[in-house]
Scaffold this motif. Structure first.
Motif, PDB file in Angstrom:
ATOM      1  N   GLU A   1      -0.397   2.954  -4.734  1.00 54.99           N
ATOM      2  CA  GLU A   1       0.046   1.572  -4.624  1.00 54.99           C
ATOM      3  C   GLU A   1       1.279   1.509  -3.730  1.00 54.99           C
ATOM      4  O   GLU A   1       2.179   2.336  -3.864  1.00 54.99           O
ATOM      5  CB  GLU A   1       0.370   1.062  -6.027  1.00 54.99           C
ATOM      6  CG  GLU A   1       1.011  -0.296  -6.107  1.00 54.99           C
ATOM      7  CD  GLU A   1       1.451  -0.602  -7.529  1.00 54.99           C
ATOM      8  OE1 GLU A   1       0.891  -1.521  -8.132  1.00 54.99           O
ATOM      9  OE2 GLU A   1       2.362   0.092  -8.030  1.00 54.99           O
ATOM     10  N   LEU A   2       1.316   0.539  -2.828  1.00 52.77           N
ATOM     11  CA  LEU A   2       2.492   0.295  -1.999  1.00 52.77           C
ATOM     12  C   LEU A   2       3.022  -1.090  -2.344  1.00 52.77           C
ATOM     13  O   LEU A   2       2.301  -2.088  -2.229  1.00 52.77           O
ATOM     14  CB  LEU A   2       2.139   0.363  -0.514  1.00 52.77           C
ATOM     15  CG  LEU A   2       3.271   0.085   0.469  1.00 52.77           C
ATOM     16  CD1 LEU A   2       4.350   1.155   0.383  1.00 52.77           C
ATOM     17  CD2 LEU A   2       2.738  -0.009   1.904  1.00 52.77           C
TER      18      LEU A   2
ATOM     19  N   HIS B   1       5.082  -7.995  -2.632  1.00 55.75           N
ATOM     20  CA  HIS B   1       3.639  -7.930  -2.452  1.00 55.75           C
ATOM     21  C   HIS B   1       3.132  -6.523  -2.766  1.00 55.75           C
ATOM     22  O   HIS B   1       3.817  -5.526  -2.509  1.00 55.75           O
ATOM     23  CB  HIS B   1       3.266  -8.322  -1.022  1.00 55.75           C
ATOM     24  CG  HIS B   1       3.988  -9.548  -0.543  1.00 55.75           C
ATOM     25  ND1 HIS B   1       3.718 -10.805  -1.045  1.00 55.75           N
ATOM     26  CD2 HIS B   1       5.000  -9.713   0.345  1.00 55.75           C
ATOM     27  CE1 HIS B   1       4.516 -11.693  -0.462  1.00 55.75           C
ATOM     28  NE2 HIS B   1       5.312 -11.052   0.380  1.00 55.75           N
ATOM     29  N   VAL B   2       1.918  -6.443  -3.284  1.00 56.78           N
ATOM     30  CA  VAL B   2       1.326  -5.182  -3.724  1.00 56.78           C
ATOM     31  C   VAL B   2       0.087  -4.876  -2.893  1.00 56.78           C
ATOM     32  O   VAL B   2      -0.777  -5.746  -2.696  1.00 56.78           O
ATOM     33  CB  VAL B   2       0.950  -5.249  -5.223  1.00 56.78           C
ATOM     34  CG1 VAL B   2       0.305  -3.939  -5.665  1.00 56.78           C
ATOM     35  CG2 VAL B   2       2.183  -5.560  -6.072  1.00 56.78           C
ATOM     36  N   PHE B   3       0.014  -3.634  -2.426  1.00 53.90           N
ATOM     37  CA  PHE B   3      -1.119  -3.157  -1.637  1.00 53.90           C
ATOM     38  C   PHE B   3      -1.669  -1.894  -2.292  1.00 53.90           C
ATOM     39  O   PHE B   3      -0.922  -1.100  -2.849  1.00 53.90           O
ATOM     40  CB  PHE B   3      -0.685  -2.814  -0.209  1.00 53.90           C
ATOM     41  CG  PHE B   3      -0.042  -3.950   0.537  1.00 53.90           C
ATOM     42  CD1 PHE B   3      -0.752  -4.678   1.483  1.00 53.90           C
ATOM     43  CD2 PHE B   3       1.293  -4.282   0.306  1.00 53.90           C
ATOM     44  CE1 PHE B   3      -0.152  -5.723   2.171  1.00 53.90           C
ATOM     45  CE2 PHE B   3       1.897  -5.325   0.992  1.00 53.90           C
ATOM     46  CZ  PHE B   3       1.171  -6.045   1.932  1.00 53.90           C
ATOM     47  N   ILE B   4      -2.987  -1.693  -2.211  1.00 52.29           N
ATOM     48  CA  ILE B   4      -3.632  -0.507  -2.749  1.00 52.29           C
ATOM     49  C   ILE B   4      -4.304   0.248  -1.605  1.00 52.29           C
ATOM     50  O   ILE B   4      -4.951  -0.360  -0.733  1.00 52.29           O
ATOM     51  CB  ILE B   4      -4.678  -0.871  -3.823  1.00 52.29           C
ATOM     52  CG1 ILE B   4      -4.010  -1.608  -4.986  1.00 52.29           C
ATOM     53  CG2 ILE B   4      -5.400   0.386  -4.328  1.00 52.29           C
ATOM     54  CD1 ILE B   4      -2.984  -0.796  -5.744  1.00 52.29           C
TER      55      ILE B   4
ATOM     56  N   LEU C   1      -3.992  -5.658   0.697  1.00 54.09           N
ATOM     57  CA  LEU C   1      -3.239  -6.555  -0.177  1.00 54.09           C
ATOM     58  C   LEU C   1      -4.050  -6.900  -1.425  1.00 54.09           C
ATOM     59  O   LEU C   1      -5.187  -7.373  -1.327  1.00 54.09           O
ATOM     60  CB  LEU C   1      -2.876  -7.837   0.575  1.00 54.09           C
ATOM     61  CG  LEU C   1      -2.063  -8.876  -0.202  1.00 54.09           C
ATOM     62  CD1 LEU C   1      -0.662  -8.353  -0.488  1.00 54.09           C
ATOM     63  CD2 LEU C   1      -1.994 -10.191   0.584  1.00 54.09           C
ATOM     64  N   THR C   2      -3.461  -6.662  -2.585  1.00 54.59           N
ATOM     65  CA  THR C   2      -4.113  -7.014  -3.848  1.00 54.59           C
ATOM     66  C   THR C   2      -3.283  -7.970  -4.689  1.00 54.59           C
ATOM     67  O   THR C   2      -3.799  -8.547  -5.650  1.00 54.59           O
ATOM     68  CB  THR C   2      -4.407  -5.755  -4.685  1.00 54.59           C
ATOM     69  OG1 THR C   2      -3.177  -5.053  -4.937  1.00 54.59           O
ATOM     70  CG2 THR C   2      -5.383  -4.829  -3.957  1.00 54.59           C
ATOM     71  N   GLY C   3      -2.013  -8.132  -4.351  1.00 55.72           N
ATOM     72  CA  GLY C   3      -1.160  -9.037  -5.111  1.00 55.72           C
ATOM     73  C   GLY C   3      -0.067  -9.604  -4.240  1.00 55.72           C
ATOM     74  O   GLY C   3       0.854  -8.885  -3.844  1.00 55.72           O
ATOM     75  N   ALA C   4      -0.170 -10.888  -3.901  1.00 58.10           N
ATOM     76  CA  ALA C   4       0.839 -11.543  -3.072  1.00 58.10           C
ATOM     77  C   ALA C   4       1.827 -12.291  -3.953  1.00 58.10           C
ATOM     78  O   ALA C   4       1.435 -12.938  -4.933  1.00 58.10           O
ATOM     79  CB  ALA C   4       0.185 -12.506  -2.092  1.00 58.10           C
TER      80      ALA C   4
END
Length: 331
Positions: A148-149, A158-161, A170-173
Motif C-alpha cells: 500500500e502507498l 490518498h491510498v494506492f495499492i 488509487l483505491t481510496g481518495a
C-alpha cells in the motif's frame, strides 16, 4: 519513491530467495538474510541487511529525479544528489525492521521538502531541518498482505495499492480519520516508565465502561509505525509513543524529520491530529537530522484529550484514591 517502494516490495516478497546485493559497497552483506544484523545507524539502532538494501534502492531511485539531497535514517549525513534541484527528500527506508524475521508488516516513510537553493552549500543539512508544515508531499508504503502507498500532496490523503503489473492504483481518495475512537495503540510493557499523564490516560481507557470514560477500549500494538498508521486511517484510533524515564527515551524514540513529520502531514490531511503531547508536531523546527520526538497521532478528539491530560495536572488528582472526588479525603 513509488518506483523504490515497488522494488523494495519485491525484494521483501522474495525473502531468503532474494538475489544478493549487486553493489560492491554492500559486498560484505551479500550472503546475509534480510533480518541479519550488520551494524548500527546514526541513532544507535541496529541495522539489518534489509535496512541497507532498502536505503540503496531509495537513493538509487532518487538519483533519476530532480532531488538535491537525501536524508536517510541509515546515513549519518545527507547524501548530495542533483545540485540546484528544487526538492530534498527525508526517508526512513525500512520502518519496523524488528518485524522482518516474524513476517509482519514493515514499510518505507518519506518526506518531500522544498530545497533552499539560496544556501551557500547545496549539501547543507539545513535544507532538511524545516518545520513539517513546509512539506510539499509525504507518504509511506506498507509491505503487508498488500503493498500500500499512502500519499499526500497537501490536498487530502490518498491510498494506492500495488497491482500485479507493478503499478500503484488509487483505491481510496481523500480518506478521513473518524474524530472519535475506541481503540488505542501503545507499548504497554513500558507502563512503569511513563510520566503520570500518560499513565492516567491509559488507566482511564483500561477502566472501560465502569470508569470515567464510560466505554470499553481495545488496545493494539504492531511495532511498525506504518502499519499502525494504516490501521488508524482505515478505522480510526490513537497511537502513542511518548517520551519516558528510560535512558535515551526522554525525548521519545521516533525521528522527527523522516518519521513523525510525514506521518503527521498525512494524518492532518485526513482530518486527524498529531502532537508531541504538548503541541503540534508540524510546528516543530528540527535541530538535527536524526532528532527524536514523542509522537501521538490519530483521531482528533483523542489526541486533544491526551494533550489535556498533559496540560492540566489538576485532572490527575481525580484519579487518586486519596484525593479523587470519591476518595478518602472527600465525601
Amino acid at each position: 519513491m513509488a518506483t523504490a517502494c515497488r522494488d523494495i516490495s519485491r525484494l521483501i516478497a522474495a525473502g531468503p530467495f532474494a538475489a544478493p546485493a549487486a553493489d560492491l559497497a554492500r559486498a560484505a552483506h551479500m550472503d546475509l538474510g534480510h533480518g541479519d544484523i550488520v551494524g548500527e545507524n546514526a541513532g544507535g539502532d541496529q541495522q539489518k541487511a534489509l535496512d541497507l538494501r532498502a536505503h540503496d534502492i531509495v537513493v538509487d531511485a532518487l538519483r533519476t529525479a530532480p532531488v538535491a539531497m537525501v536524508g536517510s535514517e541509515e546515513a549519518d549525513a545527507p547524501i548530495p544528489l542533483a545540485s540546484g534541484a528544487p526538492v530534498s527528500v527525508a526517508v526512513d527506508p525500512l520502518d519496523g525492521s524488528s518485524n522482518i524475521d516474524v513476517n509482519m508488516s514493515i514499510g518505507t516513510i518519506f518526506s518531500v521538502l522544498p530545497h533552499r537553493s539560496w544556501m551557500p552549500h547545496d549539501a547543507s543539512e539545513a535544507a532538511l531541518l524545516q518545520p513539517g508544515h513546509r512539506q510539499l508531499a509525504a507518504g509511506y508504503a506498507t509491505y503487508g498482505p498488500m503493498t500500500e502507498l499512502v500519499l499526500t500532496l497537501g490536498r487530502g490523503t490518498h491510498v494506492f495499492i500495488l497491482d500485479e503489473a507493478g503499478a500503484f492504483r488509487l483505491t481510496g481518495a481523500n480518506v478521513t480519520i473518524a474524530p472519535q475512537t475506541g481503540e488505542f495503540a501503545i507499548n504497554a510493557s513500558n507502563y512503569r516508565h511513563w510520566d503520570a499523564p500518560v499513565r492516567a490516560y491509559i488507566d482511564d481507557c483500561l477502566s472501560g465502561a465502569e470508569g470515567m470514560r464510560g466505554r470499553d477500549f481495545n488496545m493494539r500494538w504492531i511495532g511498525s509505525l506504518v502499519a499502525e498508521a494504516s490501521r488508524i486511517l482505515t478505522r480510526g484510533g490513537v497511537f502513542l509513543y511518548p517520551g519516558d524515564q528510560r535512558d535515551g527515551y526522554a525525548e521519545g524514540r521516533l525521528r522527527l524529520v523522516y518519521e513523525a513529520n510525514p506521518i503527521a502531514f498525512l494524518v492532518e490531511q485526513a482530518g486527524g491530529a498529531a502532537s508531541t503531547g504538548t503541541g503540534r508536531i508540524l510546528d516543530l523546527v528540527p535541530g538535527e537530522l536524526h532528532q527524536r520526538v514523542p509522537l501521538i497521532f490519530g483521531s482528533r478528539d483523542e489526541v486533544e484529550r491526551v494533550e489535556n491530560y498533559t496540560s492540566d495536572p489538576h485532572s490527575l488528582g481525580e484519579r487518586s484514591p486519596l484525593f479523587g472526588r470519591r476518595g478518602l479525603f472527600r465525601a
